[in-house]
Write a protein that holds these residues in place. Structure first.
Motif, short mmCIF file in Angstrom:
data_model
loop_
_atom_site.label_atom_id
_atom_site.label_comp_id
_atom_site.label_asym_id
_atom_site.label_seq_id
_atom_site.Cartn_x
_atom_site.Cartn_y
_atom_site.Cartn_z
N PHE A 108 2.51 -2.34 5.30
CA PHE A 108 2.34 -2.20 3.84
C PHE A 108 3.04 -3.36 3.13
O PHE A 108 2.52 -3.92 2.17
CB PHE A 108 2.92 -0.87 3.32
N LYS A 109 4.22 -3.73 3.62
CA LYS A 109 4.98 -4.82 2.97
C LYS A 109 4.21 -6.12 3.08
O LYS A 109 4.04 -6.85 2.11
CB LYS A 109 6.36 -4.95 3.62
N ASP A 110 3.75 -6.39 4.29
CA ASP A 110 3.02 -7.64 4.51
C ASP A 110 1.77 -7.69 3.63
O ASP A 110 1.51 -8.70 2.98
CB ASP A 110 2.65 -7.74 6.00
N ALA A 111 1.03 -6.59 3.61
CA ALA A 111 -0.23 -6.57 2.84
C ALA A 111 0.06 -6.70 1.34
O ALA A 111 -0.61 -7.46 0.63
CB ALA A 111 -1.00 -5.29 3.13
N TYR A 112 1.07 -5.96 0.86
CA TYR A 112 1.40 -6.01 -0.58
C TYR A 112 1.90 -7.41 -0.95
O TYR A 112 1.45 -8.00 -1.94
CB TYR A 112 2.49 -4.97 -0.90
N ASP A 113 2.82 -7.94 -0.13
CA ASP A 113 3.41 -9.24 -0.45
C ASP A 113 2.37 -10.36 -0.40
O ASP A 113 2.52 -11.38 -1.06
CB ASP A 113 4.59 -9.56 0.49
N THR B 183 -6.03 -6.78 -1.16
CA THR B 183 -6.58 -5.56 -1.74
C THR B 183 -6.60 -4.51 -0.61
O THR B 183 -6.62 -4.88 0.57
CB THR B 183 -8.02 -5.76 -2.23
N PRO B 184 -6.60 -3.21 -0.97
CA PRO B 184 -6.68 -2.19 0.08
C PRO B 184 -7.87 -2.43 0.99
O PRO B 184 -7.79 -2.26 2.21
CB PRO B 184 -6.83 -0.90 -0.72
N TYR B 185 -8.99 -2.85 0.41
CA TYR B 185 -10.19 -3.14 1.22
C TYR B 185 -9.88 -4.24 2.25
O TYR B 185 -10.15 -4.07 3.44
CB TYR B 185 -11.35 -3.57 0.30
N ALA C 278 4.42 7.73 3.76
CA ALA C 278 5.14 7.95 2.49
C ALA C 278 6.58 7.47 2.62
O ALA C 278 7.09 6.75 1.76
CB ALA C 278 5.10 9.43 2.12
N ILE C 279 7.24 7.82 3.74
CA ILE C 279 8.64 7.39 3.92
C ILE C 279 8.70 5.86 4.07
O ILE C 279 9.56 5.21 3.47
CB ILE C 279 9.29 8.10 5.13
N GLY C 280 7.77 5.31 4.84
CA GLY C 280 7.79 3.85 5.06
C GLY C 280 7.64 3.08 3.76
O GLY C 280 8.42 2.16 3.47
N SER C 281 6.66 3.48 2.94
CA SER C 281 6.43 2.74 1.69
C SER C 281 7.56 3.00 0.70
O SER C 281 8.04 2.07 0.03
CB SER C 281 5.06 3.10 1.09
N LEU C 282 8.03 4.24 0.62
CA LEU C 282 9.09 4.54 -0.34
C LEU C 282 10.42 3.92 0.07
O LEU C 282 11.23 3.57 -0.79
CB LEU C 282 9.24 6.06 -0.51
N PHE C 283 10.64 3.78 1.37
CA PHE C 283 11.90 3.13 1.77
C PHE C 283 11.88 1.65 1.39
O PHE C 283 12.91 1.07 1.06
CB PHE C 283 12.20 3.34 3.26
N ALA D 148 0.49 1.95 -1.25
CA ALA D 148 0.08 2.85 -0.15
C ALA D 148 -0.93 3.88 -0.64
O ALA D 148 -1.87 4.24 0.08
CB ALA D 148 1.32 3.53 0.45
N VAL D 149 -0.75 4.37 -1.87
CA VAL D 149 -1.68 5.36 -2.43
C VAL D 149 -3.06 4.71 -2.67
O VAL D 149 -4.09 5.33 -2.44
CB VAL D 149 -1.11 5.99 -3.74
N LYS D 150 -3.05 3.44 -3.08
CA LYS D 150 -4.33 2.74 -3.24
C LYS D 150 -5.04 2.59 -1.88
O LYS D 150 -6.26 2.73 -1.78
CB LYS D 150 -4.12 1.35 -3.87
N VAL D 151 -4.24 2.32 -0.85
CA VAL D 151 -4.81 2.23 0.50
C VAL D 151 -5.39 3.60 0.88
O VAL D 151 -6.52 3.70 1.40
CB VAL D 151 -3.74 1.78 1.53
N GLU D 152 -4.63 4.65 0.60
CA GLU D 152 -5.12 6.02 0.89
C GLU D 152 -6.43 6.31 0.14
O GLU D 152 -7.37 6.86 0.73
CB GLU D 152 -4.05 7.04 0.46
#
Ligand code: ACO
Ligand code: LMR
Length: 264
Positions: A115-120, A124-126, A197-202, A176-180
């Motif tokens: 998630f970090k790599d994709a966000y940074d 896009t979620p796609y 949820a824990i991974g993204s929130l941490f 993460a919610v957008k990915v979901e």
């Protein structure tokens, strides 16, 4: 002059040489007198610093929510079978713990990494999900055996609610919610699971608390501290299942023939 003999071990998290043990320099009596909790102890021994109360409370909530998920999941099943084979507490516990990994409970670190790599990288979620598909990797933190769009995981909702109220930023969780939302267009059970949820929130805790440098966050994610939360939490349930089987004097488990497909 004095010559310091070289040591064989370096340790930086605790010290028991003085009058009382210290965790990351904080004496035990301070921890007790200030009424600190297990979240504070984890902060000191894992992250080597005192974290704000909302962070330690979040850690405690993760531990409480992941403590158990019934007898049918891999870890509990193993612990139950081992206890019923007459083995001791530690054997039953580790037999359960050994199932924690990329499919079950141990996807938190990979969820945070990806998630970090994709966000940074502003994917896009796609782009992120389809890129993972091309690489043949299941999206860590997405998917569940029994939870789905119409039967959401209450634990995920509770974590999100707490973070929405107390965290300065929840940008990784929102990603993460957008990915979901995207994976749910593919199948009903591709929900954000408790590991995701824990991974993204941490990640949000680490980057939003102002308590960690960018380099420290990268190191925590790279080493992989976060599966430790599930291991620690689920140990509580696995120990409970072991006691339960012993209390119930359950006999040796043998799987029924009818439930095996003997195929050639
Ligand atoms: N990413 C992409 N596609 C997925 C994912 C995912 N995370 N999960 C399932 N799928 C798709 C795949 O197309 C899969 O087909 P495949 O077997 O050919 O790869 C198909 O859905 C099969 O899905 P199910 O049979 O419904 O999934 P299963 O019950 O086997 O898996 C599991 C559930 C293990 C949780 C899975 O979703 C997964 O691997 N998720 C990623 C790891 C993860 O986050 N685990 C933590 C779960 S929460 C916990 O353990 C506390
Ligand atoms: C768990 O916490 O053990 C679960 O999310 C896994 C499951 O299949 O219920």
């Amino acid at each position: 002059g004095k010559v310091r003999a070289p040591t064989h071990i370096i340790s930086t998290i605790s010290d028991d040489r003085g009058e009382e043990p210290c965790y990351a320099g904080v004496p035990m009596s301070n921890i007790i007198e200030k009424g600190l909790g297990v979240g504070d102890v984890i902060s000191l021994l894992w992250f080597k610093r005192s974290l704000p109360r909302y962070c330690t409370k979040f850690i405690e909530i993760c531990i409480m929510l992941c403590a158990d998920h019934g007898p049918c999941v891999s870890g509990a099943h193993n612990a139950i079978v081992t206890a019923r084979a007459g083995k001791d507490l530690v054997s039953s516990l580790v037999s359960g713990l050994l199932t924690i990994g990329p499919r079950f409970g141990g996807a938190i670190d990979d969820a945070a990494r990806y998630f970090k790599d994709a966000y940074d990288r502003n994917l896009t979620p796609y782009e992120y999900v389809e890129g993972m598909k091309k690489k043949g990797i299941r999206v860590p933190g997405i998917g569940h055996r029994i939870k789905s769009r119409d039967n959401r995981d209450k634990r995920v909702e509770l974590l999100q609610k707490f973070a929405n109220t107390h965290f300065p930023s929840v940008k990784y969780m929102e990603y993460a919610v957008k990915v979901e939302n995207y994976t749910l267009t593919k199948a009903n059970n591709l929900v954000l699971n408790v590991d995701g949820a824990i991974g993204s929130l941490f990640l949000d805790l680490l980057s939003g608390s102002g308590m960690f440098t960018k380099q420290e966050i990268d190191e925590i994610v790279e080493i992989g501290y976060l599966n430790g939360l599930f291991v620690l939490a689920r140990s509580i349930g696995l120990i409970g299942h072991t006691f339960d089987q012993k209390r119930l004097k359950q006999p040796l488990y043998r799987h029924p023939w009818e439930d095996v497909l003997y195929a050639k």
